[in-house]
Design an enzyme around this catalytic site. Structure first.
Site, mmCIF file in Angstrom:
data_model
loop_
_atom_site.group_PDB
_atom_site.id
_atom_site.type_symbol
_atom_site.label_atom_id
_atom_site.label_comp_id
_atom_site.label_asym_id
_atom_site.label_seq_id
_atom_site.Cartn_x
_atom_site.Cartn_y
_atom_site.Cartn_z
ATOM 1 N N GLU A 65 -36.652 45.855 23.877
ATOM 2 C CA GLU A 65 -36.295 45.076 22.798
ATOM 3 C C GLU A 65 -36.433 45.901 21.391
ATOM 4 O O GLU A 65 -35.714 45.338 20.505
ATOM 5 C CB GLU A 65 -37.083 43.670 22.813
ATOM 6 C CG GLU A 65 -36.739 43.050 24.252
ATOM 7 C CD GLU A 65 -37.783 43.655 25.336
ATOM 8 O OE1 GLU A 65 -37.451 42.806 26.439
ATOM 9 O OE2 GLU A 65 -38.384 44.585 25.209
ATOM 10 N N PRO A 274 -42.701 59.143 32.877
ATOM 11 C CA PRO A 274 -43.077 57.610 33.447
ATOM 12 C C PRO A 274 -42.711 56.414 32.223
ATOM 13 O O PRO A 274 -43.105 56.603 31.201
ATOM 14 C CB PRO A 274 -44.530 57.682 33.762
ATOM 15 C CG PRO A 274 -44.869 59.057 33.726
ATOM 16 C CD PRO A 274 -44.047 59.880 32.969
ATOM 17 N N ARG A 275 -42.340 55.637 32.817
ATOM 18 C CA ARG A 275 -42.200 54.340 32.031
ATOM 19 C C ARG A 275 -43.451 53.819 31.188
ATOM 20 O O ARG A 275 -43.288 53.290 30.121
ATOM 21 C CB ARG A 275 -41.388 53.027 32.748
ATOM 22 C CG ARG A 275 -41.068 52.069 31.931
ATOM 23 C CD ARG A 275 -39.875 52.136 31.111
ATOM 24 N NE ARG A 275 -39.886 50.996 30.248
ATOM 25 C CZ ARG A 275 -38.801 50.693 29.358
ATOM 26 N NH1 ARG A 275 -38.133 51.770 28.935
ATOM 27 N NH2 ARG A 275 -38.527 49.713 28.753
ATOM 28 N N GLY A 318 -42.956 56.996 22.361
ATOM 29 C CA GLY A 318 -41.949 57.209 20.813
ATOM 30 C C GLY A 318 -41.418 58.753 21.092
ATOM 31 O O GLY A 318 -40.869 58.731 19.912
ATOM 32 N N GLU A 319 -41.479 59.605 21.952
ATOM 33 C CA GLU A 319 -40.871 60.809 21.688
ATOM 34 C C GLU A 319 -39.688 60.977 22.715
ATOM 35 O O GLU A 319 -38.864 62.048 22.539
ATOM 36 C CB GLU A 319 -42.116 61.918 21.877
ATOM 37 C CG GLU A 319 -43.210 61.755 21.096
ATOM 38 C CD GLU A 319 -44.184 62.831 21.081
ATOM 39 O OE1 GLU A 319 -43.752 64.138 20.639
ATOM 40 O OE2 GLU A 319 -44.918 62.718 22.041
ATOM 41 N N ASN A 343 -32.150 51.151 30.109
ATOM 42 C CA ASN A 343 -30.669 51.395 29.341
ATOM 43 C C ASN A 343 -30.362 52.895 29.280
ATOM 44 O O ASN A 343 -31.170 53.786 28.573
ATOM 45 C CB ASN A 343 -31.242 50.947 27.827
ATOM 46 C CG ASN A 343 -30.011 51.067 26.833
ATOM 47 O OD1 ASN A 343 -28.835 51.245 27.474
ATOM 48 N ND2 ASN A 343 -30.357 50.692 25.727
ATOM 49 N N LEU A 345 -27.871 53.967 27.562
ATOM 50 C CA LEU A 345 -26.972 53.989 26.410
ATOM 51 C C LEU A 345 -27.785 55.184 25.363
ATOM 52 O O LEU A 345 -27.199 55.747 24.682
ATOM 53 C CB LEU A 345 -26.719 52.894 25.659
ATOM 54 C CG LEU A 345 -25.779 51.822 26.301
ATOM 55 C CD1 LEU A 345 -25.852 50.521 25.551
ATOM 56 C CD2 LEU A 345 -24.303 52.369 26.229
ATOM 57 N N GLU A 346 -29.147 55.019 25.483
ATOM 58 C CA GLU A 346 -29.801 55.840 24.592
ATOM 59 C C GLU A 346 -29.679 57.024 24.723
ATOM 60 O O GLU A 346 -29.364 58.241 23.733
ATOM 61 C CB GLU A 346 -31.364 55.584 24.412
ATOM 62 C CG GLU A 346 -31.867 54.204 24.215
ATOM 63 C CD GLU A 346 -33.010 53.875 24.275
ATOM 64 O OE1 GLU A 346 -33.929 54.917 24.678
ATOM 65 O OE2 GLU A 346 -33.351 52.509 24.490
#
Length: 436
Positions: A65, A274-275, A318-319, A343, A345-346
């Site tokens: 989000e 990993p997520r 964040g990387e 996602n 799209l990134e």
């Protein structure tokens, strides 16, 4: 009566909520931030927005989000330059992404949905508007904001196939909450129809599009790619395969496919992300068991370049977006196991070709666009198909470049949601100003 029952239940679970939250935070090496979660924002943080007033509060529960909100946050900065931006998150990982983006003036934790905590936060910030990303429905937060005359916009809303039936059965609970929202910007006409069926006033529902498509499309130049590889100790001349946001059960499959890749091209390298970073120690044990040379991102600084045939285990937050730029091919996880997907799209915004498995229930529309634009091969059905497609694309740079261009084209063709959301926000702010 419904609100009374909801609040009674909140108080009943409080003795369980506090130790459960403390355990989850401390076991993952994160601070509990109980003061913020019960509505107390430190004065030194409020100083960053001038003590409140003239602010827009954007709530994004976690990483997905928050990333979806970034185009909107940039749009708010441009459309409403006099406003300070505050972003709230529930998860530590979401907060970390928000802080690193530097898109907001202040990052806070979203309060627990107790009236006193909610009111304390809103009185401290005194926002001109609240924007809630996607379908985060918190009855007390929305209700108190309404009582204080603060317009609340549900942004980038969606109702999945799986969720719709549950929401519909509980429409008696959700209808009064949805009626308190000032406006709802849903991703598609289907989402708009569903939220109205659940109880949102039709006049308040808009089709705003999907903010995720408004990511800037930028292909990293060679010198930037070289710099990223140097920073992360990735071998300069290797084919770089990134497996992003993987879940339990997927890493073993990715390693199997990677082993096949190395048999055909030893000059390859894997980025495994990993997520949930707290799973990294277990994934590290799996990598050791499989016999691959590897190093965790958290221990890279000052180390020599990693070898071809090796693995970098991304155990930080964040990387990943930056590492997409240095990748030749990205597999999006949460898709070979039934978690609903993540996602794609990134990485596509970096003009990098993307693969994902069959479980894209949470991104059904986006997955369909990739299949249409790039071919059904981008969605391998199982490990064997993933391995086959990995080998095919690793051997064909021209095909990778073409798929990268087609994937980026999806974003370019579908952009515009930010502008539509900002138009609705403009109308709500104007209406609030006219009311005095």
């Amino acid at each position: 009566m419904i609100n009374l029952i909801y609040n009674l239940l909140l108080w009943l679970i409080l003795p369980l909520l506090v130790p459960y939250h403390a355990y989850r935070s401390l076991s993952r090496g994160r601070r509990t931030a109980f003061l913020e979660r019960f509505g107390r924002i430190p004065a030194e943080e409020l100083d960053l927005i001038g003590g409140g007033g003239g602010t827009i509060l954007v709530h994004a529960v976690s990483v997905g989000e928050t990333n979806a909100a970034l185009p909107l946050l940039k749009g708010i900065r441009t459309r409403f330059p006099g406003k300070k931006i505050v972003i709230s998150n529930v998860t530590e990982t979401g907060r970390s992404v928000a802080q690193k983006s530097k898109a907001a003036d202040l990052c806070i934790y979203f309060p627990f949905d107790y009236p006193f905590a909610v009111r304390s936060v809103l009185e401290s910030l005194r926002p001109d508007m609240v924007v809630i990303m996607e379908t985060e429905i918190w009855p007390n937060f929305i209700g108190v904001a309404r009582e204080m005359g603060i317009p609340v916009l549900l942004a980038n809303g969606r109702i999945s196939d799986r969720s719709f039936g549950r929401y519909l059965r509980l429409s008696w609970f959700f209808r009064p909450v949805l009626e308190r929202l000032s406006a709802l910007c849903m991703q598609t006409p289907v989402d708009a129809e569903r939220i109205a069926a659940i109880g949102a006033p039709s006049a308040a529902v808009h089709v705003g599009g999907n903010l995720k498509y408004d990511i800037p499309v930028v292909k990293a130049p060679p010198e930037q790619v070289a710099g990223i590889k140097s920073t992360y100790r990735i071998p300069a001349d290797c084919f770089v395969f990134a497996a992003a946001s993987t879940h339990e059960g997927e890493e073993a499959q990715v390693l199997s496919a990677y082993r096949e890749l190395l048999a055909h091209d030893p000059q390859s390298f894997l980025i495994l992300a990993p997520r949930h970073p707290e799973r990294a120690p277990g994934v590290a044990e799996l990598i050791k068991k499989e016999g691959f040379p590897f190093q965790s991102r958290s221990t890279l600084d000052g180390s020599p370049p990693l070898p071809a045939g090796g693995i970098m285990l991304l155990d930080t937050v964040g990387e990943l977006a930056g590492l997409y730029r240095a990748s030749d091919l990205v597999f999006v996880g949460g898709t070979l196991v039934a978690t609903g997907g993540h996602n794609p799209l990134e990485p596509a915004a970096c003009q990098v070709p993307v693969l994902f498995g069959p479980h894209m229930e949470n991104f059904r529309e986006i997955a369909a666009l990739f299949v249409t634009h790039c071919g059904a091969e981008v969605q391998p059905a199982d490990l064997a198909a993933l391995t086959s497609e990995l080998l095919r694309l690793a051997a064909d740079p021209a095909l990778r470049a073409e798929l990268g261009r087609r994937g980026a084209g999806i974003l370019l063709e579908s952009a515009g949601a930010t502008s539509r959301h900002l138009d609705v926000m403009d109308s709500l702010l104007e209406g609030r100003a006219n009311r005095g």
